[in-house]
Design a protein around this motif. Structure first.
Motif, PDB file in Angstrom:
ATOM      1  N   UNK A   1      19.697  -6.243  46.329  1.00 32.10           N
ATOM      2  CA  UNK A   1      20.617  -7.035  47.149  1.00 32.10           C
ATOM      3  C   UNK A   1      22.064  -6.691  46.815  1.00 32.10           C
ATOM      4  N   UNK A   2      22.395  -6.663  45.539  1.00 26.62           N
ATOM      5  CA  UNK A   2      23.778  -6.383  45.137  1.00 26.62           C
ATOM      6  C   UNK A   2      24.132  -4.929  45.415  1.00 26.62           C
ATOM      7  N   UNK A   3      23.186  -4.035  45.254  1.00 27.36           N
ATOM      8  CA  UNK A   3      23.444  -2.627  45.582  1.00 27.36           C
ATOM      9  C   UNK A   3      23.740  -2.467  47.068  1.00 27.36           C
ATOM     10  N   UNK A   4      23.005  -3.196  47.908  1.00 28.99           N
ATOM     11  CA  UNK A   4      23.243  -3.145  49.361  1.00 28.99           C
ATOM     12  C   UNK A   4      24.634  -3.676  49.687  1.00 28.99           C
ATOM     13  N   UNK A   5      25.016  -4.786  49.061  1.00 35.42           N
ATOM     14  CA  UNK A   5      26.327  -5.385  49.328  1.00 35.42           C
ATOM     15  C   UNK A   5      27.462  -4.502  48.815  1.00 35.42           C
ATOM     16  N   UNK A   6      27.217  -3.801  47.709  1.00 33.56           N
ATOM     17  CA  UNK A   6      28.246  -2.947  47.115  1.00 33.56           C
ATOM     18  C   UNK A   6      28.232  -1.527  47.683  1.00 33.56           C
ATOM     19  N   UNK A   7      27.181  -1.217  48.439  1.00 34.56           N
ATOM     20  CA  UNK A   7      27.030   0.129  49.003  1.00 34.56           C
ATOM     21  C   UNK A   7      26.941   1.212  47.922  1.00 34.56           C
ATOM     22  N   UNK A   8      26.328   0.847  46.809  1.00 38.54           N
ATOM     23  CA  UNK A   8      26.059   1.789  45.733  1.00 38.54           C
ATOM     24  C   UNK A   8      24.980   1.184  44.849  1.00 38.54           C
ATOM     25  N   UNK A   9      24.347   2.033  44.035  1.00 39.86           N
ATOM     26  CA  UNK A   9      23.350   1.507  43.105  1.00 39.86           C
ATOM     27  C   UNK A   9      24.058   0.799  41.959  1.00 39.86           C
ATOM     28  N   UNK A  10      23.883  -0.506  41.858  1.00 37.03           N
ATOM     29  CA  UNK A  10      24.571  -1.281  40.817  1.00 37.03           C
ATOM     30  C   UNK A  10      23.711  -1.316  39.550  1.00 37.03           C
ATOM     31  N   UNK A  11      23.824  -0.266  38.751  1.00 38.03           N
ATOM     32  CA  UNK A  11      23.057  -0.146  37.521  1.00 38.03           C
ATOM     33  C   UNK A  11      23.411  -1.239  36.519  1.00 38.03           C
ATOM     34  N   UNK A  12      24.606  -1.841  36.706  1.00 36.60           N
ATOM     35  CA  UNK A  12      25.031  -2.885  35.774  1.00 36.60           C
ATOM     36  C   UNK A  12      24.103  -4.100  35.800  1.00 36.60           C
ATOM     37  N   UNK A  13      23.468  -4.345  36.966  1.00 33.29           N
ATOM     38  CA  UNK A  13      22.623  -5.534  37.104  1.00 33.29           C
ATOM     39  C   UNK A  13      21.405  -5.473  36.168  1.00 33.29           C
ATOM     40  N   UNK A  14      20.559  -4.425  36.248  1.00 36.93           N
ATOM     41  CA  UNK A  14      19.417  -4.401  35.315  1.00 36.93           C
ATOM     42  C   UNK A  14      19.849  -4.282  33.862  1.00 36.93           C
ATOM     43  N   UNK A  15      20.948  -3.566  33.585  1.00 36.47           N
ATOM     44  CA  UNK A  15      21.418  -3.455  32.201  1.00 36.47           C
ATOM     45  C   UNK A  15      21.804  -4.832  31.678  1.00 36.47           C
ATOM     46  N   UNK A  16      22.572  -5.580  32.484  1.00 38.51           N
ATOM     47  CA  UNK A  16      22.970  -6.921  32.051  1.00 38.51           C
ATOM     48  C   UNK A  16      21.763  -7.837  31.919  1.00 38.51           C
ATOM     49  N   UNK A  17      20.852  -7.776  32.898  1.00 42.40           N
ATOM     50  CA  UNK A  17      19.686  -8.665  32.907  1.00 42.40           C
ATOM     51  C   UNK A  17      18.855  -8.489  31.644  1.00 42.40           C
ATOM     52  N   UNK A  18      18.529  -7.252  31.309  1.00 47.77           N
ATOM     53  CA  UNK A  18      17.669  -7.020  30.157  1.00 47.77           C
ATOM     54  C   UNK A  18      18.421  -7.159  28.832  1.00 47.77           C
ATOM     55  N   UNK A  19      19.732  -6.864  28.846  1.00 51.04           N
ATOM     56  CA  UNK A  19      20.524  -7.050  27.624  1.00 51.04           C
ATOM     57  C   UNK A  19      20.639  -8.533  27.274  1.00 51.04           C
ATOM     58  N   UNK A  20      20.934  -9.361  28.272  1.00 46.78           N
ATOM     59  CA  UNK A  20      21.062 -10.789  27.981  1.00 46.78           C
ATOM     60  C   UNK A  20      19.708 -11.383  27.601  1.00 46.78           C
ATOM     61  N   UNK A  21      18.626 -10.844  28.187  1.00 45.61           N
ATOM     62  CA  UNK A  21      17.291 -11.316  27.809  1.00 45.61           C
ATOM     63  C   UNK A  21      17.009 -10.989  26.344  1.00 45.61           C
ATOM     64  N   UNK A  22      17.384  -9.778  25.939  1.00 44.02           N
ATOM     65  CA  UNK A  22      17.192  -9.357  24.555  1.00 44.02           C
ATOM     66  C   UNK A  22      17.941 -10.278  23.595  1.00 44.02           C
ATOM     67  N   UNK A  23      19.201 -10.550  23.909  1.00 44.74           N
ATOM     68  CA  UNK A  23      19.988 -11.416  23.034  1.00 44.74           C
ATOM     69  C   UNK A  23      19.468 -12.847  23.046  1.00 44.74           C
ATOM     70  N   UNK A  24      18.967 -13.302  24.196  1.00 45.33           N
ATOM     71  CA  UNK A  24      18.450 -14.670  24.293  1.00 45.33           C
ATOM     72  C   UNK A  24      17.226 -14.863  23.418  1.00 45.33           C
ATOM     73  N   UNK A  25      16.235 -13.963  23.532  1.00 40.60           N
ATOM     74  CA  UNK A  25      15.039 -14.179  22.716  1.00 40.60           C
ATOM     75  C   UNK A  25      15.301 -13.837  21.250  1.00 40.60           C
ATOM     76  N   UNK A  26      16.294 -12.975  20.983  1.00 42.88           N
ATOM     77  CA  UNK A  26      16.645 -12.693  19.587  1.00 42.88           C
ATOM     78  C   UNK A  26      17.257 -13.931  18.930  1.00 42.88           C
ATOM     79  N   UNK A  27      18.091 -14.659  19.678  1.00 37.02           N
ATOM     80  CA  UNK A  27      18.660 -15.900  19.156  1.00 37.02           C
ATOM     81  C   UNK A  27      17.558 -16.912  18.877  1.00 37.02           C
ATOM     82  N   UNK A  28      16.579 -16.951  19.756  1.00 35.11           N
ATOM     83  CA  UNK A  28      15.430 -17.842  19.562  1.00 35.11           C
ATOM     84  C   UNK A  28      14.682 -17.483  18.279  1.00 35.11           C
ATOM     85  N   UNK A  29      14.503 -16.198  18.024  1.00 40.96           N
ATOM     86  CA  UNK A  29      13.820 -15.768  16.805  1.00 40.96           C
ATOM     87  C   UNK A  29      14.643 -16.079  15.562  1.00 40.96           C
TER      88      UNK A  29
END
Length: 212
Positions: free
Chosen positions: A82-110
């Motif tokens: 969706x964001x890539x379509x709106x930006x008219x480019x592949x927004x690689x930042x989205x999956x990088x941010x999504x999985x990076x924040x997930x990593x930090x979230x479950x690491x904080x839990x641990x």
């Protein structure tokens, strides 16, 4: 976490079978690996056993673990498209941010798991059978300000003894082993293993001696 915490950790806490119970002299980084990997595998084991009792395979879509594995990927893919379509480019930042924040979230839990249960083990009263969970089996930190922000999570013994209670109404136990500081400070100390061991091993040994 939903499956492992409720059906695994709450049953096995304070035993060698629990991936989320840190061993004495185990540093945070060793614990993180063991808890993340074996906790995830144990959740699959628990969900597979549940499916077997219902006459279904572990890869059935009735298995919650299947959805917990699939839905984050589907969500991230849809968001990226969706964001890539709106930006008219592949927004690689989205999956990088999504999985990076997930990593930090479950690491904080641990990190929180590490602080809550470091070195606290229940007595084995028979082969593979342990004493009942009581208020002595978790580290607590009854500090007013940090408890206010964490909804009394630091009164962790009460959470394990009475699993049905909401965090906001957890009680303090004087007899529970007490952390010297709130979770925020303890997590920062855990990041530096020599500081953590120097501070906590003396308290852990005092707790062990109090049980003799």
């Amino acid at each position: 976490f939903y499956i492992e915490h409720n059906r695994g950790h709450h049953v096995l806490v304070g035993t060698p079978e629990d991936p989320a119970t840190a061993r004495k002299n185990e540093n945070l980084y060793q614990f993180w690996y063991r808890s993340v990997v074996y906790g995830y595998l144990h959740a699959w084991k628990l969900s597979g056993e549940s499916m077997a009792r219902k006459g279904k395979t572990k890869f059935s879509l009735h298995n919650e673990m299947m959805w917990f594995a699939i839905l984050p990927i589907l969500f991230c893919t849809a968001l990226t498209l969706v964001i890539s379509y709106l930006q008219q480019r592949f927004t690689w930042e989205v999956p990088v941010f999504f999985f990076a924040q997930s990593f930090f979230a479950f690491s904080l839990l641990e990190m929180v798991n590490y602080v809550e249960h470091y070195g606290i083990m229940r007595k084995e009263i028979a082969p593979g059978k342990y004493e009942r969970i009581n208020p002595l089996h978790s580290w607590n930190a009854s500090h007013m300000l940090s408890n206010f922000f964490l909804f009394q999570l630091q009164r962790h013994s009460d959470h394990h003894v009475y699993t049905y209670k909401r965090y906001q109404v957890l009680n303090h136990y004087d007899e529970s082993p007490q952390l010297p500081f709130g979770y925020s400070t303890m997590i920062l100390l855990a990041l530096v293993p020599p500081l953590w061991f120097n501070l906590m091993n003396k308290r852990l040994e005092a707790w062990e001696q109090s049980l003799i």
